[in-house]
Write a protein that holds these residues in place. Structure first.
Motif, PDB file in Angstrom:
ATOM      1  N   ILE A 178       0.702  -1.082  -0.044  1.00  0.00           N
ATOM      2  CA  ILE A 178      -0.012   0.054  -0.070  1.00  0.00           C
ATOM      3  C   ILE A 178       0.939   1.532  -0.013  1.00  0.00           C
ATOM      4  O   ILE A 178       0.937   1.958  -0.811  1.00  0.00           O
ATOM      5  CB  ILE A 178      -0.879   0.141   1.270  1.00  0.00           C
ATOM      6  CG1 ILE A 178      -1.867  -1.210   1.249  1.00  0.00           C
ATOM      7  CG2 ILE A 178      -1.855   1.262   0.989  1.00  0.00           C
ATOM      8  CD1 ILE A 178      -2.780  -1.412  -0.190  1.00  0.00           C
ATOM      9  N   TYR A 179       1.636   1.294   1.097  1.00  0.00           N
ATOM     10  CA  TYR A 179       2.496   2.707   1.310  1.00  0.00           C
ATOM     11  C   TYR A 179       3.243   2.969   0.075  1.00  0.00           C
ATOM     12  O   TYR A 179       3.358   4.098  -0.623  1.00  0.00           O
ATOM     13  CB  TYR A 179       3.288   2.706   2.306  1.00  0.00           C
ATOM     14  CG  TYR A 179       2.496   2.226   3.719  1.00  0.00           C
ATOM     15  CD1 TYR A 179       1.379   3.157   4.120  1.00  0.00           C
ATOM     16  CD2 TYR A 179       2.870   1.557   4.833  1.00  0.00           C
ATOM     17  CE1 TYR A 179       0.621   3.177   5.142  1.00  0.00           C
ATOM     18  CE2 TYR A 179       2.284   1.396   5.919  1.00  0.00           C
ATOM     19  CZ  TYR A 179       1.036   2.296   5.895  1.00  0.00           C
ATOM     20  OH  TYR A 179       0.559   2.208   7.197  1.00  0.00           O
ATOM     21  N   PRO A 180       4.013   1.922  -0.631  1.00  0.00           N
ATOM     22  CA  PRO A 180       4.967   1.998  -1.725  1.00  0.00           C
ATOM     23  C   PRO A 180       4.092   2.457  -2.908  1.00  0.00           C
ATOM     24  O   PRO A 180       4.944   3.102  -3.996  1.00  0.00           O
ATOM     25  CB  PRO A 180       5.684   0.755  -1.767  1.00  0.00           C
ATOM     26  CG  PRO A 180       5.652   0.010  -0.704  1.00  0.00           C
ATOM     27  CD  PRO A 180       4.011   0.505  -0.037  1.00  0.00           C
ATOM     28  N   ASN A 181       2.786   2.319  -2.951  1.00  0.00           N
ATOM     29  CA  ASN A 181       2.125   2.740  -4.190  1.00  0.00           C
ATOM     30  C   ASN A 181       1.169   3.785  -4.214  1.00  0.00           C
ATOM     31  O   ASN A 181       0.378   3.984  -5.128  1.00  0.00           O
ATOM     32  CB  ASN A 181       1.205   1.166  -4.515  1.00  0.00           C
ATOM     33  CG  ASN A 181       2.339   0.275  -5.316  1.00  0.00           C
ATOM     34  OD1 ASN A 181       2.792   0.496  -6.272  1.00  0.00           O
ATOM     35  ND2 ASN A 181       2.269  -0.969  -4.680  1.00  0.00           N
ATOM     36  N   SER A 207      -7.993   2.605 -11.613  1.00  0.00           N
ATOM     37  CA  SER A 207      -6.639   2.558 -11.618  1.00  0.00           C
ATOM     38  C   SER A 207      -6.200   1.303 -11.822  1.00  0.00           C
ATOM     39  O   SER A 207      -6.648   0.163 -11.122  1.00  0.00           O
ATOM     40  CB  SER A 207      -6.230   3.124 -10.166  1.00  0.00           C
ATOM     41  OG  SER A 207      -4.822   2.813  -9.865  1.00  0.00           O
ATOM     42  N   ARG A 208      -5.109   1.142 -12.466  1.00  0.00           N
ATOM     43  CA  ARG A 208      -4.327  -0.227 -12.823  1.00  0.00           C
ATOM     44  C   ARG A 208      -3.833  -0.546 -11.361  1.00  0.00           C
ATOM     45  O   ARG A 208      -4.147  -1.987 -11.154  1.00  0.00           O
ATOM     46  CB  ARG A 208      -3.525  -0.247 -13.808  1.00  0.00           C
ATOM     47  CG  ARG A 208      -3.738   0.290 -15.011  1.00  0.00           C
ATOM     48  CD  ARG A 208      -2.857   0.051 -16.322  1.00  0.00           C
ATOM     49  NE  ARG A 208      -1.657   1.206 -15.805  1.00  0.00           N
ATOM     50  CZ  ARG A 208      -1.825   2.488 -16.416  1.00  0.00           C
ATOM     51  NH1 ARG A 208      -3.096   2.648 -16.835  1.00  0.00           N
ATOM     52  NH2 ARG A 208      -0.987   3.153 -16.195  1.00  0.00           N
ATOM     53  N   ILE A 209      -3.185   0.105 -10.729  1.00  0.00           N
ATOM     54  CA  ILE A 209      -2.450  -0.247  -9.575  1.00  0.00           C
ATOM     55  C   ILE A 209      -3.598  -0.792  -8.488  1.00  0.00           C
ATOM     56  O   ILE A 209      -3.294  -1.904  -7.750  1.00  0.00           O
ATOM     57  CB  ILE A 209      -1.610   0.664  -8.855  1.00  0.00           C
ATOM     58  CG1 ILE A 209      -0.899  -0.015  -7.676  1.00  0.00           C
ATOM     59  CG2 ILE A 209      -2.271   1.867  -8.628  1.00  0.00           C
ATOM     60  CD1 ILE A 209       0.012  -1.405  -8.099  1.00  0.00           C
ATOM     61  N   MET A 210      -4.609  -0.123  -8.427  1.00  0.00           N
ATOM     62  CA  MET A 210      -5.817  -0.509  -7.478  1.00  0.00           C
ATOM     63  C   MET A 210      -6.165  -1.932  -7.675  1.00  0.00           C
ATOM     64  O   MET A 210      -6.455  -2.676  -6.769  1.00  0.00           O
ATOM     65  CB  MET A 210      -6.798   0.464  -7.708  1.00  0.00           C
ATOM     66  CG  MET A 210      -8.098   0.104  -6.503  1.00  0.00           C
ATOM     67  SD  MET A 210      -7.511  -0.174  -4.741  1.00  0.00           S
ATOM     68  CE  MET A 210      -7.153   1.605  -4.327  1.00  0.00           C
ATOM     69  N   GLU A 211      -6.517  -2.383  -8.988  1.00  0.00           N
ATOM     70  CA  GLU A 211      -6.912  -3.484  -9.273  1.00  0.00           C
ATOM     71  C   GLU A 211      -5.790  -4.685  -9.022  1.00  0.00           C
ATOM     72  O   GLU A 211      -6.266  -5.578  -8.561  1.00  0.00           O
ATOM     73  CB  GLU A 211      -7.477  -3.642 -10.769  1.00  0.00           C
ATOM     74  CG  GLU A 211      -8.467  -2.640 -11.283  1.00  0.00           C
ATOM     75  CD  GLU A 211      -9.727  -2.999 -10.570  1.00  0.00           C
ATOM     76  OE1 GLU A 211     -10.136  -4.200 -10.296  1.00  0.00           O
ATOM     77  OE2 GLU A 211     -10.194  -1.975  -9.845  1.00  0.00           O
TER      78      GLU A 211
END
Length: 400
Positions: free
Chosen positions: A24-27, A44-48
């Protein structure tokens, strides 16, 4: 009340905390960049990716008791929700974000088996999102009996008309279902039996999202908050929740857990805000001394720590009472935390902003967003005044 968490909860705390550190924190910055790049309203791609990782780790639907969720009590979930509250992107990653949590609880508790199959299952899977259409711009919605939207039966369908706003999630392309509150019997002598709730597909003809509503300038894309127009929207009769006239009852059942979840997350946000403040004042020098050595700074840090600890204890007590005596008996405690916790977070964020100076009101450190969210919390899910009135009346009732 037991102040020591069980081994099960301690293990989950460690697991959630480790996931936050690793993923979580790194992204957080990457998430912000993806939202800012191109169409802000696309997922968001990172959320998926984070959602897939959390589900694979078994950290999924932790908020929901019973067979549909992790089987945790409110008291067991509280410290986990607090950890999630440390980052604005974490709750969605764990499928534990509002308004989906409240909507899933509503359908799980009040929905038919067919409604659960059609809407609860994909919500639990995290493949769709939802919205809750209650607040209206034309009336003071802090009094839910003021709601003017209509739900009129016409044969095997209900016809819906009304204008809603602050419908969180309605602007998201992932939003596929809304829970709509309106009046099925405006003439009922019982003001609390006039309202009903009904499930409305987002793509139903007549449902129009008029605009996104920024909160203190933050649009919360790609989820957001919308103003939504319902014009002669037709839905099947079987989409009604629980039955006609039961809307206010459902609202009370839905908002209790929702309020405590908001407060749990706010404790985590306050902890992270205080951490940022402490690190900042230890590294900054003004007038020949580190800010951390100046009395006014020490007093503010101490005040923040005291307020956070007080708020956490009150939240844990409310959670414990909800588990042991039920939401109705715990209504005073739920009202208390809804007043105390946002006030605490607003104050802690304000002191942190002051310590950061000009940097604090920028978007570089997340403090301005925390302050905006905390201030908004004093309005949504019932404003301070409504909760204070309820607390006062309950206190006075002891002397009847």
């Amino acid at each position: 009340m037991e102040f020591v968490h069980s081994d099960k909860v301690k293990a989950l705390q460690e697991k959630v905390g480790a996931f936050m550190d690793a993923h979580i924190y790194p992204n957080e910055d990457r998430y912000e960049r993806e939202v800012a790049d191109g169409d802000r309203w696309q997922p968001s791609r990172i959320m998926e990716d984070l959602k897939a990782k959390a589900r694979a780790a078994g950290l999924w639907n932790l908020f929901l008791p019973g067979d549909h969720g992790a089987g945790l009590t409110n008291l067991e979930y509280a410290p986990l929700c607090e950890i999630m509250g440390r980052s604005k992107i974490a709750p969605e990653a764990f499928n534990c974000s509002a308004p989906d949590t409240g909507n899933m609880e509503t359908i799980a508790h009040y929905g038919t088996e067919a409604q659960k199959k059609q809407w609860l299952e994909p919500l639990l899977d995290g493949t769709i999102r939802s919205a809750f259409a209650m607040t209206e711009p034309a009336v003071a919605s802090s009094d839910a009996t003021n709601i003017e939207s209509s739900i009129v039966r016409d044969g095997d369908e209900y016809v819906l008309n009304g204008r809603k706003w602050w419908t969180t999630g309605a602007t998201s392309p992932l939003c596929k279902i809304l829970i709509f509150m309106g009046k099925t019997d405006a003439r009922s002598p019982d003001r609390y039996r006039q309202q009903s709730m009904i499930l409305v597909p987002r793509d139903a003809p007549g449902v129009t999202v008029l605009r996104s509503l920024p909160m203190f300038g933050y649009d919360d894309a790609p989820h957001g908050h919308g103003e939504v127009l319902f014009e002669n929207v037709r839905v099947p009769v079987e989409n009604i929740l629980l039955g006609e006239g039961r809307g206010f009852e459902i609202a009370q059942g839905r908002l209790g857990p929702g309020r405590i979840h908001h407060c749990m997350r706010a404790i985590g946000a306050a902890e992270r805000t205080l951490e940022k403040m402490c690190k900042r004042v230890k590294s900054r020098v003004a007038f020949g001394r580190p800010l951390a050595e100046q009395t006014v700074t020490l007093e503010r840090i101490a005040e923040a720590r005291i307020m956070i600890e007080q708020a956490r204890l009150l939240v844990l007590k409310a959670a414990w009472m909800m588990d042991t005596v039920g939401n109705k008996v715990a209504r005073a405690e739920i009202a208390m935390i809804k007043v105390a916790v946002p006030t605490m977070l607003t104050r802690v964020a304000d002191m942190a902003i002051q310590a950061f100076g000009g940097a604090g009101v920028s978007d570089d450190f997340g403090l301005a967003y925390t302050y905006a969210t905390a201030r908004s919390m004093r309005i949504f899910d019932g404003p301070d005044e409504v909760h204070r009135n309820q607390i006062g009346k309950l206190e006075l009732s002891r002397y009847n």
